[in-house]
Motif scaffolding. Structure first.
Motif, mmCIF file in Angstrom:
data_model
loop_
_atom_site.group_PDB
_atom_site.id
_atom_site.type_symbol
_atom_site.label_atom_id
_atom_site.label_comp_id
_atom_site.label_asym_id
_atom_site.label_seq_id
_atom_site.Cartn_x
_atom_site.Cartn_y
_atom_site.Cartn_z
ATOM 1 N N VAL A 80 6.982 0.213 3.784
ATOM 2 C CA VAL A 80 6.003 0.969 3.344
ATOM 3 C C VAL A 80 6.024 1.936 1.939
ATOM 4 C CG1 VAL A 80 4.898 2.931 4.317
ATOM 5 C CG2 VAL A 80 5.492 1.309 5.851
ATOM 6 N N ASP A 81 7.424 1.903 1.602
ATOM 7 C CA ASP A 81 7.435 2.827 0.445
ATOM 8 C C ASP A 81 7.082 2.135 -0.837
ATOM 9 O OD1 ASP A 81 8.812 5.237 -1.101
ATOM 10 O OD2 ASP A 81 9.708 3.404 -1.850
ATOM 11 N N LEU A 82 7.153 0.657 -0.651
ATOM 12 C CA LEU A 82 6.887 -0.008 -1.763
ATOM 13 C C LEU A 82 5.379 -0.322 -1.741
ATOM 14 C CD1 LEU A 82 9.658 -2.959 -1.228
ATOM 15 C CD2 LEU A 82 9.400 -1.172 -3.122
ATOM 16 N N LEU A 83 4.518 0.232 -1.132
ATOM 17 C CA LEU A 83 3.157 -0.011 -1.291
ATOM 18 C C LEU A 83 2.831 1.356 -2.186
ATOM 19 C CD1 LEU A 83 2.106 -0.194 2.496
ATOM 20 C CD2 LEU A 83 2.079 -2.081 0.455
ATOM 21 N N SER A 84 3.611 2.267 -2.499
ATOM 22 C CA SER A 84 3.329 3.474 -3.262
ATOM 23 C C SER A 84 2.725 3.241 -4.725
ATOM 24 C CB SER A 84 4.486 4.128 -3.482
ATOM 25 O OG SER A 84 5.018 4.641 -2.214
ATOM 26 N N ASP A 85 1.945 3.990 -5.095
ATOM 27 C CA ASP A 85 1.399 4.060 -6.594
ATOM 28 C C ASP A 85 2.595 3.735 -7.860
ATOM 29 O OD1 ASP A 85 -1.356 3.925 -5.753
ATOM 30 O OD2 ASP A 85 -1.364 6.046 -6.158
ATOM 31 N N GLY A 86 2.365 3.067 -8.716
ATOM 32 C CA GLY A 86 3.477 3.013 -9.530
ATOM 33 C C GLY A 86 4.541 1.638 -9.361
ATOM 34 N N VAL A 87 4.190 1.237 -8.146
ATOM 35 C CA VAL A 87 5.102 0.011 -7.749
ATOM 36 C C VAL A 87 4.425 -1.048 -8.417
ATOM 37 C CG1 VAL A 87 6.239 -1.235 -5.909
ATOM 38 C CG2 VAL A 87 6.191 1.140 -5.831
ATOM 39 N N PRO A 88 4.939 -2.214 -9.104
ATOM 40 C CA PRO A 88 4.507 -3.423 -9.571
ATOM 41 C C PRO A 88 3.462 -3.996 -8.432
ATOM 42 C CG PRO A 88 6.382 -3.150 -10.436
ATOM 43 C CD PRO A 88 6.339 -2.185 -9.625
ATOM 44 N N ASP A 89 2.258 -4.382 -8.897
ATOM 45 C CA ASP A 89 1.239 -4.831 -7.666
ATOM 46 C C ASP A 89 2.001 -6.205 -7.338
ATOM 47 O OD1 ASP A 89 -0.513 -3.010 -8.095
ATOM 48 O OD2 ASP A 89 -1.906 -4.248 -9.431
ATOM 49 N N GLY A 90 2.681 -6.904 -7.809
ATOM 50 C CA GLY A 90 3.352 -7.990 -7.310
ATOM 51 C C GLY A 90 4.389 -7.661 -6.071
ATOM 52 N N ILE A 91 4.960 -6.774 -6.014
ATOM 53 C CA ILE A 91 5.894 -6.058 -5.001
ATOM 54 C C ILE A 91 4.936 -5.535 -4.043
ATOM 55 C CG2 ILE A 91 7.509 -4.284 -4.476
ATOM 56 C CD1 ILE A 91 8.744 -4.803 -7.398
ATOM 57 N N ARG A 92 3.776 -4.686 -4.316
ATOM 58 C CA ARG A 92 2.912 -4.305 -3.623
ATOM 59 C C ARG A 92 2.206 -5.331 -2.538
ATOM 60 N NH1 ARG A 92 -0.751 -0.224 -6.400
ATOM 61 N NH2 ARG A 92 -0.953 1.047 -4.471
ATOM 62 N N GLU A 93 1.759 -6.260 -3.139
ATOM 63 C CA GLU A 93 1.142 -7.435 -2.511
ATOM 64 C C GLU A 93 2.030 -8.274 -1.423
ATOM 65 O OE1 GLU A 93 -0.169 -10.364 -5.389
ATOM 66 O OE2 GLU A 93 -1.139 -8.758 -6.624
ATOM 67 N N ALA A 94 3.227 -8.286 -2.008
ATOM 68 C CA ALA A 94 4.386 -9.010 -0.993
ATOM 69 C C ALA A 94 4.708 -8.067 0.137
ATOM 70 C CB ALA A 94 5.618 -9.166 -1.706
ATOM 71 N N ALA A 95 4.569 -6.764 -0.150
ATOM 72 C CA ALA A 95 5.029 -5.659 0.854
ATOM 73 C C ALA A 95 3.981 -5.717 2.017
ATOM 74 C CB ALA A 95 5.060 -4.286 0.375
ATOM 75 N N ALA A 96 2.744 -5.724 1.549
ATOM 76 C CA ALA A 96 1.349 -5.895 2.160
ATOM 77 C C ALA A 96 1.444 -7.016 3.235
ATOM 78 C CB ALA A 96 0.183 -5.839 1.618
ATOM 79 N N THR A 97 1.972 -8.262 2.628
ATOM 80 C CA THR A 97 2.015 -9.359 3.586
ATOM 81 C C THR A 97 3.036 -9.177 4.392
ATOM 82 O OG1 THR A 97 1.040 -10.738 1.477
ATOM 83 C CG2 THR A 97 2.589 -11.735 3.323
ATOM 84 N N ALA A 98 4.025 -8.938 3.989
ATOM 85 C CA ALA A 98 5.385 -8.544 4.870
ATOM 86 C C ALA A 98 4.943 -7.834 6.129
ATOM 87 C CB ALA A 98 6.561 -8.162 4.335
ATOM 88 N N LEU A 99 4.170 -6.635 6.086
ATOM 89 C CA LEU A 99 3.736 -5.668 7.131
ATOM 90 C C LEU A 99 2.746 -6.460 7.882
ATOM 91 C CD1 LEU A 99 3.159 -2.620 4.991
ATOM 92 C CD2 LEU A 99 4.963 -2.849 6.672
ATOM 93 N N GLY A 100 1.967 -7.309 7.583
ATOM 94 C CA GLY A 100 1.173 -7.983 8.215
ATOM 95 C C GLY A 100 1.815 -9.133 9.048
ATOM 96 N N ARG A 101 2.958 -9.674 8.586
ATOM 97 C CA ARG A 101 3.874 -10.605 9.443
ATOM 98 C C ARG A 101 4.650 -9.873 10.331
ATOM 99 N NH1 ARG A 101 5.235 -15.245 4.669
ATOM 100 N NH2 ARG A 101 3.214 -16.010 4.602
ATOM 101 N N ILE A 102 5.143 -8.638 10.231
ATOM 102 C CA ILE A 102 5.795 -7.955 11.217
ATOM 103 C C ILE A 102 5.064 -7.722 12.431
ATOM 104 C CG2 ILE A 102 7.018 -5.600 11.693
ATOM 105 C CD1 ILE A 102 8.034 -5.902 8.687
ATOM 106 N N GLY A 103 3.601 -7.358 12.198
ATOM 107 C CA GLY A 103 2.684 -7.156 13.233
ATOM 108 C C GLY A 103 2.439 -5.727 13.663
ATOM 109 N N LYS A 104 2.093 -5.561 14.936
ATOM 110 C CA LYS A 104 1.716 -4.249 15.559
ATOM 111 C C LYS A 104 2.555 -3.263 15.317
ATOM 112 C CE LYS A 104 3.234 -5.342 20.174
ATOM 113 N NZ LYS A 104 3.018 -5.488 21.649
ATOM 114 N N GLU A 105 4.075 -3.579 15.180
ATOM 115 C CA GLU A 105 5.139 -2.719 14.938
ATOM 116 C C GLU A 105 5.110 -1.988 13.572
ATOM 117 O OE1 GLU A 105 5.556 -5.998 15.892
ATOM 118 O OE2 GLU A 105 6.634 -5.442 17.938
ATOM 119 N N ALA A 106 4.099 -2.551 12.588
ATOM 120 C CA ALA A 106 3.983 -2.052 11.209
ATOM 121 C C ALA A 106 3.000 -1.130 11.055
ATOM 122 C CB ALA A 106 3.647 -3.307 10.347
ATOM 123 N N ARG A 107 2.451 -0.668 12.282
ATOM 124 C CA ARG A 107 1.408 0.379 12.457
ATOM 125 C C ARG A 107 1.739 1.830 11.532
ATOM 126 N NH1 ARG A 107 -1.946 0.668 17.877
ATOM 127 N NH2 ARG A 107 -2.148 -1.504 18.187
#
Length: 427
Positions: free
Chosen positions: A92-119
């Motif tokens: 979640v912290d890696l979604l923050s502004d200032g983090v490179p977009d490639g990392i933010r994209e990977a973080a968003a994907t990871a949260l989705g794959r974790i599923g409902k626990e990532a609320r």
């Protein structure tokens, strides 16, 4: 299958102070896909996730690894899936502004794959959508929201607003559509867009996404099953497989899907296409539709049978009965369909001649509607050609019609069907 001993050695490498060994371990772990991790026992994934989590200090803290290294770590956590839940604070912290977009994209994907626990990351994901982020990042965020499965007022508002007021590409619009469908959020024009895209778009990637989205919809929603059924005959194999999987998710065999298409003939914009592409398989359902109480359903059924042609020969008796339908448009469609199937001019031409001699449909309130109807009858006779000679008297009368376009159509048909008659009449 992942080798457990090797995984334990890679965990040791991650926990060591040896940077080259850590990089080597990350590179090796990244090669494994999500499906491979599902078979790894939890006693291995738990310490692995803990070791990976330690490679991701909070973005504002010292000791952050290079962007590519962190992106690879996040990708691995995403591939591990639900068992990466302990790493949620770091992701979640890696979604923050200032983090490179490639990392933010990977973080968003990871949260989705974790599923409902990532609320816990939903607010951060929505905040990204509200900003002017790159299209690729917006795509990942929209998909993540759908995969997490949270459909509260925050998510509904954010996704609906993005849908109604798109600011990104068609690809991003499609990812938003997938999320809306997964979360069962109704949005204006959503199903119409998806079904039209699946059946008519030239962009294969958009058709794939549309098939994926529609698989999450109800089989009772108009156009959903017809669009997926039509896509069973798509030029692209992957689109066909996605459509088949979507119908399977609705517990529909192809036969049941075809039957639903026939039931939706009146309302659906895609049912005719689906039934036409289904060919001979659709004939029994179309014969049944010829007995519908709805005139438009009967008309479309007759028209579709005609487009199937000789393969619909078993429908000939039913179409012959429909030649006596009370609705003139249905009668016309049946006559055209029966000719395409049987080439039986003796059965068809008298009906077309009778239609030509009448006043036209009672609902033809405008001159254009009247003209379109009579021109369709004339065109049907013209396609039959010389075997339609029994209609020459009716065509001759139409050469004196009040409408110039009808007169001209009748004259052309006479030249095609009875050249001698046309010459004698100076047509």
């Amino acid at each position: 299958m992942l080798e457990h001993g090797q995984l334990r050695r890679q965990i040791q490498a991650l926990n060591s102070g040896d940077e080259p060994l850590r990089r080597e371990a990350i590179h090796a772990l990244k090669q494994h896909e999500k499906t491979e991790w599902e078979a790894v026992p939890v006693e291995i994934t738990r310490p692995l996730v803990e070791s990976l989590r330690k490679q991701l200090p909070k973005s504002q803290e010292n000791g952050a690894k290079p962007p590519l290294f962190r992106q690879e770590v996040v990708t691995i956590l995403g591939n591990i899936g639900r068992r990466s839940e302990p790493a949620l604070p770091q992701l979640v912290d890696l979604l923050s502004d200032g983090v490179p977009d490639g990392i933010r994209e990977a973080a968003a994907t990871a949260l989705g794959r974790i599923g409902k626990e990532a609320r816990v990351g939903v607010d951060q994901l929505i905040q990204i959508l509200h900003s002017s982020c790159r299209i690729a990042l917006a795509d990942r965020v929209a998909r993540a929201l759908g995969d997490i499965g949270c459909a509260d007022h925050r998510v509904r508002g954010a996704l609906t607003n993005l849908w109604l007021f798109p600011v990104h590409s068609q690809s991003n619009q499609m990812q938003i559509a997938i999320a809306l469908c997964k979360l069962k959020i109704d949005a204006r024009g959503l199903l119409k867009y998806l079904t039209a895209t699946l059946v008519g778009s030239r962009d294969t990637s958009l058709r794939k996404s549309a098939a994926e989205a529609l698989a999450w919809c109800s089989k009772n929603d108009v156009d959903v099953v017809p669009a997926l059924t039509a896509a069973l005959y798509d030029d692209d194999e992957e689109v066909r497989k996605l459509a088949e999987a979507g119908l399977g998710q609705m517990r529909l065999t192809q036969a049941k899907a075809i039957h639903l298409c026939a039931q939706q003939l009146k309302e659906s914009a895609q049912a005719e296409t689906a039934l036409r592409r289904s060919g001979q398989l659709a004939v029994p359902a179309l014969i049944e539709a010829l007995e519908s109480k709805e005139p438009l359903s009967r008309e479309k059924a007759a028209r579709t049978l005609g487009s199937i042609g000789e393969l619909a020969v078993e429908a000939s008796p039913a179409l012959t009965t429909v030649l006596q339908d009370k609705q003139l448009e249905v009668r016309l469609a049946a006559a055209k369909g029966l000719w395409n199937i049987s080439k039986n001019a003796d059965a068809v031409v008298p009906v077309l001649a009778d239609l030509l001699g009448g006043k036209g449909p009672p609902n033809a309130a405008t001159s254009d509607a009247r003209r379109n109807f009579f021109q369709s009858v004339v065109e049907a006779l013209c396609r039959i050609g010389p075997p339609a000679k029994a209609a020459i008297p009716a065509l001759t009368r139409k050469t004196k019609d009040e409408n110039r376009l009808i007169r001209e159509s009748a004259q052309r048909a006479l030249r095609e069907i009875g050249p001698a008659t046309a010459k004698k009449a100076s047509v």
